[in-house]
Motif scaffolding. Structure first.
Motif, mmCIF file in Angstrom:
data_model
loop_
_atom_site.group_PDB
_atom_site.id
_atom_site.type_symbol
_atom_site.label_atom_id
_atom_site.label_comp_id
_atom_site.label_asym_id
_atom_site.label_seq_id
_atom_site.Cartn_x
_atom_site.Cartn_y
_atom_site.Cartn_z
ATOM 1 N N LYS A 1 12.591 16.953 -8.210
ATOM 2 C CA LYS A 1 11.965 17.196 -6.905
ATOM 3 C C LYS A 1 11.024 16.050 -6.541
ATOM 4 C CE LYS A 1 12.107 22.259 -6.917
ATOM 5 N NZ LYS A 1 11.277 23.486 -6.879
ATOM 6 N N ILE A 2 11.602 14.965 -6.085
ATOM 7 C CA ILE A 2 10.819 13.816 -5.645
ATOM 8 C C ILE A 2 11.312 13.411 -4.263
ATOM 9 C CG2 ILE A 2 10.240 11.394 -6.107
ATOM 10 C CD1 ILE A 2 10.573 12.019 -9.082
ATOM 11 N N CYS A 3 10.377 13.187 -3.366
ATOM 12 C CA CYS A 3 10.736 12.805 -2.000
ATOM 13 C C CYS A 3 10.029 11.508 -1.631
ATOM 14 C CB CYS A 3 10.344 13.910 -1.021
ATOM 15 S SG CYS A 3 10.908 13.612 0.675
ATOM 16 N N LEU A 4 10.784 10.561 -1.118
ATOM 17 C CA LEU A 4 10.233 9.290 -0.646
ATOM 18 C C LEU A 4 10.275 9.283 0.878
ATOM 19 C CD1 LEU A 4 9.178 6.417 -1.119
ATOM 20 C CD2 LEU A 4 11.531 5.660 -1.319
ATOM 21 N N LYS A 5 9.132 9.069 1.486
ATOM 22 C CA LYS A 5 9.017 9.016 2.946
ATOM 23 C C LYS A 5 8.713 7.569 3.341
ATOM 24 C CE LYS A 5 6.564 11.275 6.789
ATOM 25 N NZ LYS A 5 5.523 12.291 7.118
ATOM 26 N N ARG A 6 9.527 7.022 4.242
ATOM 27 C CA ARG A 6 9.420 5.587 4.586
ATOM 28 C C ARG A 6 9.325 5.393 6.097
ATOM 29 N NH1 ARG A 6 12.982 1.575 1.270
ATOM 30 N NH2 ARG A 6 11.279 2.111 -0.152
ATOM 31 N N LYS A 7 8.470 4.443 6.482
ATOM 32 C CA LYS A 7 8.264 4.139 7.901
ATOM 33 C C LYS A 7 9.233 3.052 8.349
ATOM 34 C CE LYS A 7 4.670 1.703 9.391
ATOM 35 N NZ LYS A 7 3.280 1.345 9.756
ATOM 36 N N PHE A 8 9.776 3.231 9.552
ATOM 37 C CA PHE A 8 10.680 2.253 10.146
ATOM 38 C C PHE A 8 10.204 1.894 11.541
ATOM 39 C CE2 PHE A 8 13.248 4.169 6.903
ATOM 40 C CZ PHE A 8 14.105 3.173 6.477
ATOM 41 N N ASN A 9 10.531 0.686 11.948
ATOM 42 C CA ASN A 9 10.289 0.251 13.320
ATOM 43 C C ASN A 9 11.639 0.238 14.026
ATOM 44 O OD1 ASN A 9 9.765 -1.143 15.720
ATOM 45 N ND2 ASN A 9 8.210 -2.450 14.767
ATOM 46 N N LEU A 10 11.907 1.284 14.811
ATOM 47 C CA LEU A 10 13.191 1.427 15.483
ATOM 48 C C LEU A 10 13.001 1.239 16.979
ATOM 49 C CD1 LEU A 10 14.535 4.553 13.578
ATOM 50 C CD2 LEU A 10 15.046 2.154 13.104
ATOM 51 N N ASN A 11 13.530 0.121 17.492
ATOM 52 C CA ASN A 11 13.407 -0.185 18.926
ATOM 53 C C ASN A 11 11.948 -0.154 19.379
ATOM 54 O OD1 ASN A 11 16.254 -0.363 19.202
ATOM 55 N ND2 ASN A 11 16.360 1.877 19.353
ATOM 56 N N ILE B 1 5.344 6.739 1.108
ATOM 57 C CA ILE B 1 4.651 7.930 0.585
ATOM 58 C C ILE B 1 5.596 8.638 -0.370
ATOM 59 C CG2 ILE B 1 3.446 10.062 1.134
ATOM 60 C CD1 ILE B 1 3.039 8.990 3.972
ATOM 61 N N ILE B 2 5.102 8.911 -1.580
ATOM 62 C CA ILE B 2 5.918 9.536 -2.626
ATOM 63 C C ILE B 2 5.356 10.923 -2.911
ATOM 64 C CG2 ILE B 2 6.744 9.346 -4.998
ATOM 65 C CD1 ILE B 2 5.928 6.268 -4.662
ATOM 66 N N ASN C 1 0.853 -1.180 0.000
ATOM 67 C CA ASN C 1 0.000 0.000 0.000
ATOM 68 C C ASN C 1 0.897 1.240 0.000
ATOM 69 O OD1 ASN C 1 -2.833 -1.118 0.410
ATOM 70 N ND2 ASN C 1 -1.723 -2.127 2.062
ATOM 71 N N VAL C 2 0.868 1.968 -1.104
ATOM 72 C CA VAL C 2 1.689 3.173 -1.226
ATOM 73 C C VAL C 2 0.802 4.359 -1.592
ATOM 74 C CG1 VAL C 2 3.720 1.838 -1.915
ATOM 75 C CG2 VAL C 2 2.234 2.824 -3.672
ATOM 76 N N SER C 3 1.259 5.555 -1.247
ATOM 77 C CA SER C 3 0.538 6.778 -1.613
ATOM 78 C C SER C 3 1.457 7.644 -2.457
ATOM 79 C CB SER C 3 0.115 7.547 -0.370
ATOM 80 O OG SER C 3 -0.816 6.803 0.389
ATOM 81 N N ILE C 4 0.890 8.240 -3.495
ATOM 82 C CA ILE C 4 1.670 9.124 -4.354
ATOM 83 C C ILE C 4 0.924 10.451 -4.459
ATOM 84 C CG2 ILE C 4 0.684 8.103 -6.456
ATOM 85 C CD1 ILE C 4 3.488 8.656 -7.750
#
Length: 222
Positions: free
Chosen positions: A175-185, A217-218, A120-123
């Protein structure tokens, strides 16, 4: 009355999309470059809907296929439910080996992904049809995708752009930005990466066309 409803709808939609574009511009302005390699270093993250095969070395009767449930957990023999969502296979192996140390003489095991869930991605921004999309990965033995949003490999940035109708004439390839979720600790964190499709098209730099992860998210700039 009908005309009034139409006017109200246009006002609401205009407000919604103006806010959406304002947020998109803000994300682009704040697109971080603190860790230039974090996307290339990101392995596939496990999540609900994935099916994995766990091979317990020396314990063939325990080995088998397991589904990651909606709560992000695997239901496993001897140890019960273990939360693995948000972990890559390497981290999941380490976590399970720690758990099985309490039950087995040898806790050595391996995890292979059999079927991966849809992504599931959003652009957002300068594409013809911005919004959320579900991109599916199909069996590699199938020569051609069954439908446009099914891929015989993990979808990339350009696949998401293509499925959203392509770029608009006002888009800026730099001008493209990729936002990514991480599980940190055990805590959710986000990282951003600025991408440049102009470098991909003109110089073939594949680091500007990364594989996508679930909930990416793009943002496409104007």
């Amino acid at each position: 009355m009908i005309i009034f409803k139409i006017i109200i709808t246009f006002i609401i939609n205009g407000y919604f999309f103006s806010n959406l574009y304002a947020k998109s511009n803000l994300e682009l302005q704040n697109c971080e470059e603190s860790n230039k390699d974090f996307i290339q270093q990101t392995n596939y993250l496990l999540g609900p809907g994935d099916k994995v095969y766990i091979n317990f070395f020396g314990y063939k009767d325990l080995s088998g296929e397991f589904n990651i449930l909606n709560d992000g957990k695997l239901s496993l023999p001897l140890i019960g439910s273990v939360f693995v969502s948000g972990l890559n296979t390497e981290a999941a192996i380490k976590k399970l080996e720690q758990e099985y140390k309490k039950e087995l003489l040898s806790s050595k095991l391996d995890i292979q992904i059999i079927n991966s869930r849809p992504l599931n991605v959003s652009i957002i921004g300068e594409v013809k049809h911005p919004g959320p999309y579900k991109l599916k990965k199909i069996d590699k033995s199938i020569e051609f995708p069954r439908s446009f949003n099914e891929y015989p490999y993990s979808p990339k940035l350009t696949d998401a752009i293509e499925y959203s109708g392509g770029l608009t004439k006002d888009s800026d390839l730099t001008k493209i930005c990729l936002k990514r979720k991480f599980n940190l600790n055990s805590k959710i964190a986000y990282k951003k990466k600025r991408l440049n499709l102009f470098e991909l098209l003109n110089n073939g730099k594949q680091e500007n066309n990364p594989y996508l992860q679930d909930e990416d998210i793009i943002y496409i700039g104007k």
